[in-house]
Design a protein around this motif. Structure first.
Motif, PDB file in Angstrom:
ATOM      1  N   ASP A 144      40.004  32.243  45.432  1.00 25.31           N
ATOM      2  CA  ASP A 144      41.200  32.903  44.904  1.00 25.31           C
ATOM      3  C   ASP A 144      42.280  31.929  44.446  1.00 25.31           C
ATOM      4  OD1 ASP A 144      40.055  35.381  45.347  1.00 25.31           O
ATOM      5  OD2 ASP A 144      41.011  35.630  47.307  1.00 25.31           O
TER       6      ASP A 144
ATOM      7  N   SER B 199      38.725  33.538  37.321  1.00 24.46           N
ATOM      8  CA  SER B 199      37.559  34.219  37.886  1.00 24.46           C
ATOM      9  C   SER B 199      37.160  35.390  36.993  1.00 24.46           C
ATOM     10  CB  SER B 199      37.835  34.703  39.306  1.00 24.46           C
ATOM     11  OG  SER B 199      38.907  35.626  39.311  1.00 24.46           O
TER      12      SER B 199
ATOM     13  N   GLN C  67      34.331  38.708  36.977  1.00 25.66           N
ATOM     14  CA  GLN C  67      33.287  39.471  37.659  1.00 25.66           C
ATOM     15  C   GLN C  67      32.017  39.433  36.826  1.00 25.66           C
ATOM     16  OE1 GLN C  67      33.705  40.881  40.749  1.00 25.66           O
ATOM     17  NE2 GLN C  67      31.504  41.259  40.703  1.00 25.66           N
ATOM     18  N   HIS C  68      30.878  39.130  37.449  1.00 26.15           N
ATOM     19  CA  HIS C  68      29.593  39.050  36.751  1.00 26.15           C
ATOM     20  C   HIS C  68      28.547  39.731  37.619  1.00 26.15           C
ATOM     21  CE1 HIS C  68      26.212  36.299  34.992  1.00 26.15           C
ATOM     22  NE2 HIS C  68      26.162  37.522  34.504  1.00 26.15           N
TER      23      HIS C  68
ATOM     24  N   HIS D 270      28.506  39.358  41.575  1.00 26.36           N
ATOM     25  CA  HIS D 270      29.187  38.158  42.062  1.00 26.36           C
ATOM     26  C   HIS D 270      30.327  37.791  41.109  1.00 26.36           C
ATOM     27  CE1 HIS D 270      26.249  36.630  39.166  1.00 26.36           C
ATOM     28  NE2 HIS D 270      27.134  35.679  38.933  1.00 26.36           N
ATOM     29  N   VAL D 271      31.059  36.754  41.448  1.00 26.25           N
ATOM     30  CA  VAL D 271      32.177  36.285  40.631  1.00 26.25           C
ATOM     31  C   VAL D 271      31.820  34.916  40.083  1.00 26.25           C
ATOM     32  CG1 VAL D 271      34.604  35.590  40.650  1.00 26.25           C
ATOM     33  CG2 VAL D 271      33.871  37.567  41.980  1.00 26.25           C
ATOM     34  N   ASP D 272      32.024  34.724  38.767  1.00 24.88           N
ATOM     35  CA  ASP D 272      31.902  33.420  38.138  1.00 24.88           C
ATOM     36  C   ASP D 272      33.297  32.819  38.030  1.00 24.88           C
ATOM     37  OD1 ASP D 272      29.199  33.785  37.741  1.00 24.88           O
ATOM     38  OD2 ASP D 272      29.374  34.209  35.597  1.00 24.88           O
ATOM     39  N   TYR D 273      33.368  31.488  38.031  1.00 25.86           N
ATOM     40  CA  TYR D 273      34.627  30.776  37.843  1.00 25.86           C
ATOM     41  C   TYR D 273      34.517  29.893  36.614  1.00 25.86           C
ATOM     42  CZ  TYR D 273      35.911  32.486  42.407  1.00 25.86           C
ATOM     43  OH  TYR D 273      36.206  33.320  43.456  1.00 25.86           O
TER      44      TYR D 273
END
Length: 51
Positions: A19, A25, A27-28, A31-34
């Motif tokens: 965070d 970030s 949402q994918h 999961h979350v991509d950065y």
């Protein structure tokens, strides 16, 4: 997703995305991509995969 992921150049020990990590970030699926240096990283075991 198989075949679309490559291990990223850093591990979670070197930089832990989260965070307050300073990276956008996204949402994918489940999961979350950065966004990191022009590509997206997704957490995988002790490292990040490039998406």
């Amino acid at each position: 997703m198989a075949g679309h992921e490559n291990q990223a150049e850093h591990t979670k020990a070197e930089h832990a995305h989260g965070d307050d990590c300073g990276h956008e970030s996204v949402q994918h699926d489940d999961h979350v991509d950065y966004v990191h240096d022009g590509h997206k990283h997704a957490e995988h075991d002790d490292h990040y995969d490039e998406h």
